[in-house]
Design a protein around this motif. Structure first.
Motif, PDB file in Angstrom:
ATOM      1  N   GLU A 211      -2.198 -96.998  10.705  1.00 10.92           N
ATOM      2  CA  GLU A 211      -2.964 -98.180  11.105  1.00 10.92           C
ATOM      3  C   GLU A 211      -3.031 -99.192   9.956  1.00 10.92           C
ATOM      4  N   CYS A 214       0.329-100.997   9.727  1.00 11.48           N
ATOM      5  CA  CYS A 214       0.536-101.975  10.800  1.00 11.48           C
ATOM      6  C   CYS A 214      -0.225-103.270  10.507  1.00 11.48           C
ATOM      7  N   SER A 227      -5.337-104.870  17.546  1.00  9.48           N
ATOM      8  CA  SER A 227      -5.803-103.713  16.785  1.00  9.48           C
ATOM      9  C   SER A 227      -5.533-102.448  17.588  1.00  9.48           C
ATOM     10  N   ARG A 228      -4.775-101.523  16.999  1.00  4.48           N
ATOM     11  CA  ARG A 228      -4.401-100.291  17.696  1.00  4.48           C
ATOM     12  C   ARG A 228      -4.674 -99.094  16.809  1.00  4.48           C
ATOM     13  N   ASP A 229      -4.956 -97.947  17.440  1.00  5.15           N
ATOM     14  CA  ASP A 229      -5.067 -96.716  16.678  1.00  5.15           C
ATOM     15  C   ASP A 229      -3.675 -96.128  16.465  1.00  5.15           C
ATOM     16  N   ALA A 230      -3.604 -95.060  15.691  1.00  7.48           N
ATOM     17  CA  ALA A 230      -2.304 -94.497  15.315  1.00  7.48           C
ATOM     18  C   ALA A 230      -1.502 -94.038  16.529  1.00  7.48           C
ATOM     19  N   ILE A 233      -0.081 -97.123  18.207  1.00  5.38           N
ATOM     20  CA  ILE A 233       0.995 -97.689  17.395  1.00  5.38           C
ATOM     21  C   ILE A 233       2.269 -96.882  17.574  1.00  5.38           C
ATOM     22  N   SER A 245       4.553-102.631  15.497  1.00  9.90           N
ATOM     23  CA  SER A 245       4.370-101.178  15.530  1.00  9.90           C
ATOM     24  C   SER A 245       5.662-100.473  15.147  1.00  9.90           C
TER      25      SER A 245
END
Length: 336
Positions: A211, A214, A227-230, A233, A245
């Motif tokens: 994260e 990214c 916004s993304r979590d692992a 991504i 990503s």
């Protein structure tokens, strides 16, 4: 705090034990099982966040199983440093005290290991079906073997064989400074340094680290990225739906190659490098196609040396428990 946590104390307290609680506890998930003369029983997976403490999780597990604690040992792998029979999860509030756990549940003996120490003990027990190759030639028999990898954090340990005995060397390699080899990577570290005082390997090569990568790449390239979590991504990188990503996962694999190459040289690990943790099995094909192997070998005069070192992804989902079983057999039940 507690009982001294070395293998000698394990040998004294585990000799003759026919039943044991095995627990492999990471920052996100805990795996627990009972070991008896028939092998490892049914494995339960618990979420660390669902329990306020290690004692509550262990108590809940024991309540569901038939075990006489005073006749059993507990061997627990913890994702954090272990000192004098005490440990704390690096990425959780759980704390462990071997002596307190022994008193609380009445175990015959309790022994704590670092989680990657347990992973190291599993290596001789892994078969071809448990591994995915990332190149290299055959392992040198008896040479050091290193297990390392990203999950909630980043861990590493080395299994060393001396004549007929083995021991695992624990490290805190994940908290060493992240190595970079290009201006772009230096720019990423510069962005992360604004947020963290020290940019360690774990700050990049972990779930939260992905994260961080990214966000840093989006900032450097001046692009907007949600916004993304692992997990998100990774999924967007694998299906090609998000260029940022994809770039983050590519860089993740490249940096992992550099770090694993450093570990191979540090420990003269001609017995092989094994990548464990929760992330690598999910991206095995991507990792194999990435620049990982090129970066692993890119060590100047020692490129030929590293070309011969085999690298494998550990696909066995419960290798930590297998390692605890191997440790107990080598230092406890197997000692008569």
């Amino acid at each position: 705090c507690g009982r001294a946590g070395d293998w000698r104390s394990a040998r004294k307290t585990m000799v003759g034990i026919d039943q044991a609680l095995l627990a492999d506890i990471g920052g996100t998930n805990a795996r627990l099982a009972l070991l008896d003369r028939n092998g490892i029983g049914q494995i339960e997976h618990l979420r660390v966040a669902d329990y306020a403490s290690a004692g509550l999780a262990i108590g809940a597990f024991l309540g569901r199983h038939d075990i006489v604690a005073r006749e059993a040992a507990a061997v627990i792998a913890v994702a954090g440093p272990v000192e004098s029979g005490c440990a704390a999860l690096t990425n959780s509030s759980w704390q462990f005290d071997a002596a307190n756990l022994q008193r609380e549940f009445g175990f015959h003996g309790v022994h704590l290991l670092n989680d990657f120490e347990a992973q190291a003990w599993s290596l001789p027990a892994l078969g071809p079906a448990d591994l995915v190759s990332l190149g290299g030639e055959g392992a040198v028999p008896g040479a050091p073997m290193v297990v390392a990898g990203p999950g909630t954090g980043f861990g590493a340990a080395c299994l060393i064989t001396r004549e007929s005995s083995r021991f695992a060397m624990v490290t805190e390699a994940g908290h060493a400074t992240l190595p970079v080899v290009s201006a772009r990577e230096a720019a990423v570290v510069d962005r992360l340094r604004r947020q963290f005082d020290h940019v360690s390997i774990e700050r990049v090569l972990s779930g939260p680290g992905l994260e961080n990568l990214c966000r840093a790449l989006a900032d450097i390239d001046g692009v907007r990225a949600p916004s993304r979590d692992a997990a998100s991504i990774t999924q967007h990188a694998l299906d090609g739906s998000c260029p940022v990503s994809h770039a983050a996962l590519e860089l993740f694999c490249a940096l992992l190659g550099t770090v694993c190459g450093n570990l191979a040289l540090t420990f003269a690990a001609r017995g092989g490098i094994y990548i464990a943790g929760g992330i690598a099995p999910r991206i095995a094909e991507f990792l194999a196609r990435s620049t990982f192997r090129d970066r692993f070998e890119a060590k100047g005069r020692f490129q030929t040396y590293l070309r011969g070192v085999p690298v494998n992804i550990v696909m066995h989902s419960d290798a930590g428990l297998l390692g605890l079983k191997t440790f107990l057999e080598a230092n406890g039940r197997g000692a008569r």
